[in-house]
Design an enzyme around this catalytic site. Sequence first.
Site, mmCIF file in Angstrom:
data_model
loop_
_atom_site.group_PDB
_atom_site.id
_atom_site.type_symbol
_atom_site.label_atom_id
_atom_site.label_comp_id
_atom_site.label_asym_id
_atom_site.label_seq_id
_atom_site.Cartn_x
_atom_site.Cartn_y
_atom_site.Cartn_z
ATOM 1 N N TYR A 18 0.838 -1.201 0.000
ATOM 2 C CA TYR A 18 0.000 0.000 0.000
ATOM 3 C C TYR A 18 0.876 1.255 0.000
ATOM 4 O O TYR A 18 0.632 2.190 -0.757
ATOM 5 C CB TYR A 18 -0.937 -0.010 1.210
ATOM 6 N N HIS A 22 1.251 4.183 -3.073
ATOM 7 C CA HIS A 22 1.018 5.610 -2.843
ATOM 8 C C HIS A 22 2.278 6.453 -3.031
ATOM 9 O O HIS A 22 2.189 7.676 -3.096
ATOM 10 C CB HIS A 22 0.353 5.828 -1.490
ATOM 11 N N TYR A 41 -4.624 17.057 0.904
ATOM 12 C CA TYR A 41 -5.020 15.663 1.154
ATOM 13 C C TYR A 41 -3.804 14.873 1.600
ATOM 14 O O TYR A 41 -2.774 14.867 0.922
ATOM 15 C CB TYR A 41 -5.609 15.088 -0.132
ATOM 16 N N TRP A 76 -8.786 3.454 -10.157
ATOM 17 C CA TRP A 76 -8.014 3.490 -8.907
ATOM 18 C C TRP A 76 -8.735 2.722 -7.798
ATOM 19 O O TRP A 76 -8.125 1.921 -7.089
ATOM 20 C CB TRP A 76 -7.776 4.941 -8.485
#
Length: 106
Positions: A18, A22, A41, A76
Amino acid sequence: MQRICFLLKVRAGRTEEYRARHAEVWQEMREALTASGWHNYSLFLREDGLLVGYLETEDFERARNAMEATEVNARWQAEMGGFFEELDGRRPDEAMRPLTEVFHLA
């Protein structure tokens, strides 16, 4: 400006993958988020898989709906869905439930 914070849970054994995904978020996805009103964000990942997300936006529901309407978001979300626990058939972006803010120091 709304400040939105949410929690999700990354599956055990998937946190490193993960993180890697990212580190290379698609430019098209980054552009869609910005165009849809997602600002400042950030995602924070604890070692046990607890994921804390934070963003600022003028209108969270409008920003969410704008992202939902993009083709890149569909791709996504399809790729990210397998990383999370307890989605109950929802996409990760559908499972994001904002926490109630109880204090803010400006």
